[in-house]
Design a protein around this motif. Sequence first.
Motif, PDB file in Angstrom:
ATOM      1  N   ASP A 136       3.905  19.113 -36.040  1.00 50.30           N
ATOM      2  CA  ASP A 136       4.069  19.466 -37.453  1.00 50.30           C
ATOM      3  C   ASP A 136       5.421  18.935 -37.926  1.00 50.30           C
ATOM      4  O   ASP A 136       6.283  18.562 -37.133  1.00 50.30           O
ATOM      5  CB  ASP A 136       4.004  20.987 -37.625  1.00 50.30           C
ATOM      6  N   SER A 137       5.612  18.898 -39.241  1.00 52.13           N
ATOM      7  CA  SER A 137       6.785  18.234 -39.809  1.00 52.13           C
ATOM      8  C   SER A 137       8.114  18.865 -39.377  1.00 52.13           C
ATOM      9  O   SER A 137       9.086  18.148 -39.103  1.00 52.13           O
ATOM     10  CB  SER A 137       6.695  18.225 -41.343  1.00 52.13           C
ATOM     11  N   LYS A 138       8.168  20.194 -39.288  1.00 53.86           N
ATOM     12  CA  LYS A 138       9.414  20.840 -38.890  1.00 53.86           C
ATOM     13  C   LYS A 138       9.755  20.524 -37.441  1.00 53.86           C
ATOM     14  O   LYS A 138      10.899  20.196 -37.105  1.00 53.86           O
ATOM     15  CB  LYS A 138       9.328  22.349 -39.091  1.00 53.86           C
ATOM     16  N   THR A 139       8.738  20.620 -36.573  1.00 55.48           N
ATOM     17  CA  THR A 139       8.970  20.353 -35.154  1.00 55.48           C
ATOM     18  C   THR A 139       9.412  18.914 -34.938  1.00 55.48           C
ATOM     19  O   THR A 139      10.357  18.651 -34.177  1.00 55.48           O
ATOM     20  CB  THR A 139       7.705  20.641 -34.330  1.00 55.48           C
ATOM     21  N   VAL A 140       8.755  17.979 -35.591  1.00 51.39           N
ATOM     22  CA  VAL A 140       9.115  16.566 -35.451  1.00 51.39           C
ATOM     23  C   VAL A 140      10.532  16.318 -35.948  1.00 51.39           C
ATOM     24  O   VAL A 140      11.306  15.576 -35.331  1.00 51.39           O
ATOM     25  CB  VAL A 140       8.112  15.683 -36.213  1.00 51.39           C
ATOM     26  N   SER A 141      10.901  16.978 -37.047  1.00 52.63           N
ATOM     27  CA  SER A 141      12.254  16.809 -37.592  1.00 52.63           C
ATOM     28  C   SER A 141      13.304  17.306 -36.610  1.00 52.63           C
ATOM     29  O   SER A 141      14.322  16.640 -36.377  1.00 52.63           O
ATOM     30  CB  SER A 141      12.386  17.561 -38.912  1.00 52.63           C
ATOM     31  N   ILE A 142      13.069  18.479 -36.027  1.00 51.39           N
ATOM     32  CA  ILE A 142      14.031  19.022 -35.061  1.00 51.39           C
ATOM     33  C   ILE A 142      14.074  18.160 -33.803  1.00 51.39           C
ATOM     34  O   ILE A 142      15.140  17.895 -33.246  1.00 51.39           O
ATOM     35  CB  ILE A 142      13.678  20.476 -34.701  1.00 51.39           C
ATOM     36  N   ARG A 143      12.906  17.717 -33.353  1.00 53.90           N
ATOM     37  CA  ARG A 143      12.839  16.858 -32.166  1.00 53.90           C
ATOM     38  C   ARG A 143      13.642  15.570 -32.386  1.00 53.90           C
ATOM     39  O   ARG A 143      14.421  15.153 -31.515  1.00 53.90           O
ATOM     40  CB  ARG A 143      11.371  16.541 -31.866  1.00 53.90           C
ATOM     41  N   ASN A 144      13.463  14.964 -33.546  1.00 51.56           N
ATOM     42  CA  ASN A 144      14.191  13.733 -33.859  1.00 51.56           C
ATOM     43  C   ASN A 144      15.689  13.993 -33.988  1.00 51.56           C
ATOM     44  O   ASN A 144      16.514  13.190 -33.543  1.00 51.56           O
ATOM     45  CB  ASN A 144      13.659  13.117 -35.157  1.00 51.56           C
ATOM     46  N   PHE A 145      16.032  15.128 -34.582  1.00 59.06           N
ATOM     47  CA  PHE A 145      17.446  15.486 -34.714  1.00 59.06           C
ATOM     48  C   PHE A 145      18.080  15.638 -33.339  1.00 59.06           C
ATOM     49  O   PHE A 145      19.174  15.120 -33.084  1.00 59.06           O
ATOM     50  CB  PHE A 145      17.587  16.786 -35.504  1.00 59.06           C
ATOM     51  N   ASN A 146      17.404  16.350 -32.441  1.00 56.27           N
ATOM     52  CA  ASN A 146      17.932  16.538 -31.084  1.00 56.27           C
ATOM     53  C   ASN A 146      18.137  15.203 -30.378  1.00 56.27           C
ATOM     54  O   ASN A 146      19.161  14.983 -29.711  1.00 56.27           O
ATOM     55  CB  ASN A 146      16.986  17.407 -30.263  1.00 56.27           C
ATOM     56  N   ARG A 147      17.154  14.322 -30.536  1.00 54.22           N
ATOM     57  CA  ARG A 147      17.246  13.005 -29.886  1.00 54.22           C
ATOM     58  C   ARG A 147      18.449  12.231 -30.439  1.00 54.22           C
ATOM     59  O   ARG A 147      19.225  11.627 -29.688  1.00 54.22           O
ATOM     60  CB  ARG A 147      15.957  12.226 -30.111  1.00 54.22           C
ATOM     61  N   ASN A 148      18.600  12.256 -31.761  1.00 57.82           N
ATOM     62  CA  ASN A 148      19.716  11.542 -32.382  1.00 57.82           C
ATOM     63  C   ASN A 148      21.061  12.121 -31.936  1.00 57.82           C
ATOM     64  O   ASN A 148      22.025  11.386 -31.693  1.00 57.82           O
ATOM     65  CB  ASN A 148      19.613  11.618 -33.911  1.00 57.82           C
ATOM     66  N   LEU A 149      21.113  13.437 -31.837  1.00 59.93           N
ATOM     67  CA  LEU A 149      22.360  14.094 -31.459  1.00 59.93           C
ATOM     68  C   LEU A 149      22.755  13.730 -30.032  1.00 59.93           C
ATOM     69  O   LEU A 149      23.939  13.511 -29.738  1.00 59.93           O
ATOM     70  CB  LEU A 149      22.200  15.610 -31.586  1.00 59.93           C
ATOM     71  N   MET A 150      21.774  13.663 -29.141  1.00 65.63           N
ATOM     72  CA  MET A 150      22.062  13.313 -27.752  1.00 65.63           C
ATOM     73  C   MET A 150      22.664  11.917 -27.641  1.00 65.63           C
ATOM     74  O   MET A 150      23.435  11.626 -26.719  1.00 65.63           O
ATOM     75  CB  MET A 150      20.775  13.387 -26.924  1.00 65.63           C
ATOM     76  N   GLU A 151      22.315  11.042 -28.578  1.00 57.83           N
ATOM     77  CA  GLU A 151      22.782   9.653 -28.531  1.00 57.83           C
ATOM     78  C   GLU A 151      23.974   9.399 -29.446  1.00 57.83           C
ATOM     79  O   GLU A 151      24.433   8.267 -29.572  1.00 57.83           O
ATOM     80  CB  GLU A 151      21.623   8.723 -28.913  1.00 57.83           C
ATOM     81  N   ASP A 152      24.481  10.450 -30.077  1.00 53.59           N
ATOM     82  CA  ASP A 152      25.539  10.301 -31.085  1.00 53.59           C
ATOM     83  C   ASP A 152      26.914  10.286 -30.414  1.00 53.59           C
ATOM     84  O   ASP A 152      27.385  11.310 -29.908  1.00 53.59           O
ATOM     85  CB  ASP A 152      25.453  11.457 -32.093  1.00 53.59           C
TER      86      ASP A 152
END
Length: 243
Positions: free
Chosen positions: A187-203
Amino acid sequence: MTRGNTDLEAELSYSLSPAKGFWPGELRILRELREETATMHGSQMQVSPDQAQLLAMLVQILGAGRCIEVGVYTGYSSLAVALVLPEGSQLVACERDAKSLEVASRYYERAGVSEKVKVKLGLAADTLKSMIQNGEGSSYDFAFVDAEKKMYQDYFELLLQLVRVGGVIVIDNVLWHGRVADPLVNDSKTVSIRNFNRNLMEDSRVSISMALKTAGDKSLVISTAAGSNQKHKKAASVSNFKN
């Protein structure tokens, strides 16, 4: 013993009484707000006492004087933070729901911290952009985000501009009931959080730490923001303390 210490001991005795609903260290004003919020629609959005205590402790350890909260609801976490801020400090409280903010403002007044809290009714992204435009960049020490999940990346980018190098940004709900780890949930919220977590790990701009609370599937990610020099980072904290 001063009168102030006597009052604090009375508050702590109240919070430690099994008959009153045991929660170590929770002051009476916070407990009353928690109980009132429990009767309201959307009460599951309220942070837990232990999470609020952690936020307040982080603010104290950091020696923060300027803070931001994105997503106030009825004000439990912002009140906990405001109570530990020294005089002359400021907490910018961003909330889009007027009814919830009325409750929060009433408790700020009762607790005697209204002068520390600058209430901002409206969309948080607009408020944060306005603060940047007003020249407030890199002037805040601490930020906490517990708001619209699909906006996490946007909030984070804006807060990186507002929080100073070495400051702390705490993000709630990053595990999202464990849904972020389930490839069948999209769902849109889960995908958004998942993408945020991924981006944060690589930031590379931030150093991160995650705090977990297994009961109720709550988690937080804490991050420190960095400048161009890797020796000077900001802290970003991701948390999932809440469902």
